[in-house]
Design a protein around this motif. Sequence first.
Motif, PDB file in Angstrom:
ATOM      1  N   CYS A   1      -6.847   2.050   3.801  1.00 32.02           N
ATOM      2  CA  CYS A   1      -6.426   3.526   3.315  1.00 32.02           C
ATOM      3  C   CYS A   1      -7.323   3.948   2.320  1.00 32.02           C
ATOM      4  O   CYS A   1      -7.168   5.217   2.012  1.00 32.02           O
TER       5      CYS A   1
ATOM      6  N   CYS B   1      -4.425  -0.130   0.238  1.00 31.70           N
ATOM      7  CA  CYS B   1      -5.123  -1.146   1.053  1.00 31.70           C
ATOM      8  C   CYS B   1      -6.489  -0.877   1.022  1.00 31.70           C
ATOM      9  O   CYS B   1      -6.874   0.228   1.179  1.00 31.70           O
TER      10      CYS B   1
ATOM     11  N   LYS C   1       0.352   4.017   1.073  1.00 30.38           N
ATOM     12  CA  LYS C   1       0.309   4.811   2.288  1.00 30.38           C
ATOM     13  C   LYS C   1       0.855   4.020   3.337  1.00 30.38           C
ATOM     14  O   LYS C   1       1.808   4.701   4.144  1.00 30.38           O
ATOM     15  N   CYS C   2       0.371   3.018   3.903  1.00 25.61           N
ATOM     16  CA  CYS C   2       0.677   2.207   5.131  1.00 25.61           C
ATOM     17  C   CYS C   2       1.632   1.272   4.933  1.00 25.61           C
ATOM     18  O   CYS C   2       2.112   0.718   5.986  1.00 25.61           O
TER      19      CYS C   2
ATOM     20  N   CYS D   1       0.757  -1.128  -0.081  1.00 17.39           N
ATOM     21  CA  CYS D   1       0.083  -0.121   0.219  1.00 17.39           C
ATOM     22  C   CYS D   1       0.890   1.316  -0.042  1.00 17.39           C
ATOM     23  O   CYS D   1       1.979   1.295   0.612  1.00 17.39           O
TER      24      CYS D   1
HETATM   25 ZN   LIG Z   1      -2.904   1.134   3.655  1.00 17.18          ZN
END
Ligand SMILES: [Zn+2]
Length: 236
Positions: free
Chosen positions: A64, A61, A49-50, A47
């Motif tokens: 997110c 994901c 972001k995370c 992902c």
């Molecule tokens: Zn994520």
Amino acid sequence: MRSFLKKCLNILYPRCCPVCHQILENQKALICPECAVSLKPYEGPRCMKCGKSVAQEEEYCSECSQKKRAFTEGRGIYFYDDRMKASLLRYKYYGRREYGDFYAAAICRYGRKEIERWKADLLVPVPLHPSKQRRRGFNQAEYLADRIGAFYGIPVSGRVLIKKRKTKSQKKLNAAERYRNLQNAFEARERLDGLRILVIDDVYTTGSTMDAAAACLLEAGAAQVYFLTVCMGNMG
Ligand SMILES: [Zn+2]
Ligand SMILES: [Zn+2]
């Protein structure tokens, strides 16, 4: 004298492997040779972001893509599977402080690209409530942040972010309850204007703790908030 003392301590409290918990034959090693082969950091698609694992064609994901995150970006090194759960449990609650040396070394090694790209001005461990820290004897995240900061020459502060409110264990709460549980749980004690902050913790699961900590740091003026953790939950 120091190395003599170290030898005595090694006889009394021999260092163990953080994965299989056997006494390390080589007391200078951080992990036994077998576990060094079998324990691998996650290297697949992530992902954006995370950092959780996603299918090849996905950017974010499911968590997110549903929710705006306060942090800019982050990732965990290992999957939070049964053996890493057992490892972190012993580290946090059963005095296996030396496991932290292994975790910190793993973050330094496998998080290198991100650490170099993010160019953090300050490392901040996720704080524990003071009463919890007294009971536990140490903050597991601060132990890691201190070592990562020393390795990369980045300042560390365990004082700028505090946990001011005791919160219920997040384990049995759903996403909305986790969010409510963490609201106003953190407080920034200093202005952080324009700073790039890298938050360190042991585990990232739903991201609600990291989000709450990041929101608080941004409110204090931080420009960006990144994170690195030893482990991350599976695909969200
Ligand atoms: Zn994520
Ligand atoms: Zn082992």
